[in-house]
Design an enzyme around this catalytic site. Structure first.
Site, PDB file in Angstrom:
ATOM      1  N   CYS A  44       0.842  -1.202   0.000  1.00  0.00           N
ATOM      2  CA  CYS A  44       0.000   0.000   0.000  1.00  0.00           C
ATOM      3  C   CYS A  44       0.879   1.254   0.000  1.00  0.00           C
ATOM      4  O   CYS A  44       1.581   1.512   0.981  1.00  0.00           O
ATOM      5  CB  CYS A  44      -0.890  -0.031   1.246  1.00  0.00           C
ATOM      6  SG  CYS A  44      -1.687   1.528   1.649  1.00  0.00           S
ATOM      7  N   CYS A  75       0.493   3.572   2.954  1.00  0.00           N
ATOM      8  CA  CYS A  75       1.072   3.001   4.180  1.00  0.00           C
ATOM      9  C   CYS A  75       2.582   3.218   4.194  1.00  0.00           C
ATOM     10  O   CYS A  75       3.164   3.518   5.237  1.00  0.00           O
ATOM     11  CB  CYS A  75       0.758   1.514   4.279  1.00  0.00           C
ATOM     12  SG  CYS A  75      -1.010   1.147   4.355  1.00  0.00           S
TER      13      CYS A  75
END
Length: 126
Positions: free
Chosen positions: A43, A46
């Site tokens: 991600c 993230c």
């Protein structure tokens, strides 16, 4: 003193929160995608947030639990039946998400990269 824990998957997360005593330290959970071979999450949001959040938590001088929760790979996370999405205590819509356990405070997506918002999240409600 911040106590750090790493939890992988919904079942491990669920088992851990069942052990939390209501009188225990404040618990904050950071939900992120599984790490790839290079040590970064699949991600991109993230990947951007994690170093900021970890640095903030490393410098924090508060009595709390900080849990890093791996929500799984991209297909698992994207599934409509992903337990992190369907659990009524979590209702995650995006990652990264940071929540105060048994509280209403949460940061989602790019909010997780804002140190001022992280500070507000960890402040005592007194």
């Amino acid at each position: 003193m911040v106590t750090k824990i790493d939890l992988v998957g919904y079942e491990e997360f669920k088992r851990y929160v069942e052990t939390l005593d209501s009188k225990a330290s404040k618990a904050i959970f950071y939900f992120s995608g599984t790490k790839l071979a290079d040590g970064t999450s699949w991600c991109p949001d993230c990947v951007e947030a994690e170093p900021i959040v970890k640095t903030f938590m490393n410098e924090l001088k508060k009595d709390l639990i900080f849990g890093y929760v791996d929500v799984g790979d991209r297909p698992s996370w994207k599934s409509a039946t992903c337990p992190f999405r369907t659990d009524p205590r979590l209702k995650l819509m995006v990652i990264p998400t940071i929540i105060v356990w048994k509280g209403v405070q949460r940061l989602e997506g790019t909010q997780c990269t804002k140190v001022d918002l992280l500070q507000m999240l960890v402040e005592d409600e007194e």
